[in-house]
Scaffold this active site. Sequence first.
Site, mmCIF file in Angstrom:
data_model
loop_
_atom_site.group_PDB
_atom_site.id
_atom_site.type_symbol
_atom_site.label_atom_id
_atom_site.label_comp_id
_atom_site.label_asym_id
_atom_site.label_seq_id
_atom_site.Cartn_x
_atom_site.Cartn_y
_atom_site.Cartn_z
ATOM 1 N N SER A 115 0.824 -1.220 0.000
ATOM 2 C CA SER A 115 0.000 0.000 0.000
ATOM 3 C C SER A 115 0.855 1.266 0.000
ATOM 4 O O SER A 115 0.484 2.268 -0.623
ATOM 5 C CB SER A 115 -0.985 -0.005 1.173
ATOM 6 O OG SER A 115 -0.323 0.174 2.390
ATOM 7 N N ASN A 116 2.000 1.242 0.682
ATOM 8 C CA ASN A 116 2.874 2.429 0.645
ATOM 9 C C ASN A 116 3.485 2.602 -0.738
ATOM 10 O O ASN A 116 3.588 3.719 -1.248
ATOM 11 C CB ASN A 116 3.958 2.335 1.713
ATOM 12 C CG ASN A 116 3.431 2.720 3.076
ATOM 13 O OD1 ASN A 116 3.182 3.898 3.326
ATOM 14 N ND2 ASN A 116 3.222 1.737 3.938
ATOM 15 N N HIS A 167 8.174 3.494 9.179
ATOM 16 C CA HIS A 167 7.926 2.631 10.339
ATOM 17 C C HIS A 167 6.615 3.067 10.992
ATOM 18 O O HIS A 167 6.368 4.268 11.144
ATOM 19 C CB HIS A 167 9.100 2.772 11.319
ATOM 20 C CG HIS A 167 8.983 1.852 12.484
ATOM 21 N ND1 HIS A 167 9.278 0.507 12.411
ATOM 22 C CD2 HIS A 167 8.556 2.072 13.749
ATOM 23 C CE1 HIS A 167 9.046 -0.048 13.587
ATOM 24 N NE2 HIS A 167 8.615 0.872 14.413
ATOM 25 N N ASP A 196 15.732 0.411 11.981
ATOM 26 C CA ASP A 196 14.991 1.572 12.502
ATOM 27 C C ASP A 196 15.857 2.569 13.271
ATOM 28 O O ASP A 196 15.402 3.187 14.233
ATOM 29 C CB ASP A 196 13.849 1.095 13.442
ATOM 30 C CG ASP A 196 12.918 0.125 12.737
ATOM 31 O OD1 ASP A 196 12.717 0.259 11.526
ATOM 32 O OD2 ASP A 196 12.382 -0.761 13.432
#
Length: 193
Positions: free
Chosen positions: A15-16, A107, A148
């Site tokens: 989706s991103n 994230h 991250d």
Amino acid sequence: MIRVAILVGSKGRGSNMAALASACRSGSIDAETALVISPKAGTKAVLRAEALEVPVKVLHHKSESYADDLLSALAEAEIDLICLAGYMTLLPAAVVHAYEDRILNIHPALLPKFGGKGMYGMHVHEAVIAAGESESGCSVHFVNEVYDDGALLHQKRCPIEPGETPESLAEKVLDLEHLAYVEAVQIMAARLA
Ligand code: GRF
């Protein structure tokens, strides 16, 4: 116009990737999605990329020549910016160094909290609610060799309502991700222009 490669994982919804590719295609940001790289053919993300007429290349991170193959594909497509979207493994160090400050990840929490190995998908939203946080959101950050851990580029926030569940929070955060990633790529397009 910067040229963007989006690296997806085998299990993501894509989706991103679709939000970024659609924003590029509609001309709302000064970027072109030149390439999507997936570890597997026929995944949801690959089907969505194909529907958006974005070139797709399949490269598996367990292949011995992965780092070289990835570097060649990125060079061949003249990529300026790499966006990870549901990409679940660490990038090879050679790629991180070759594209220093030009690799982004998204994230689903407000880093530096709730990040690191094992913090993905529903685990993140469960941890945020268990910790009694009053807000959550998403973070777009630069990628280095640690999960991250790179510098933050952009964040978007949402309140955690009474009775919020990991599922309801996941939905809200995903909507924010699509907006945040598009804005982050536009910030990079302006910086790299
Ligand atoms: C997103 O929640 C993103 O924050 C995380 O992986 C998920 C990918 O979702 N890194 P999608 O495949 O883009 O729908």
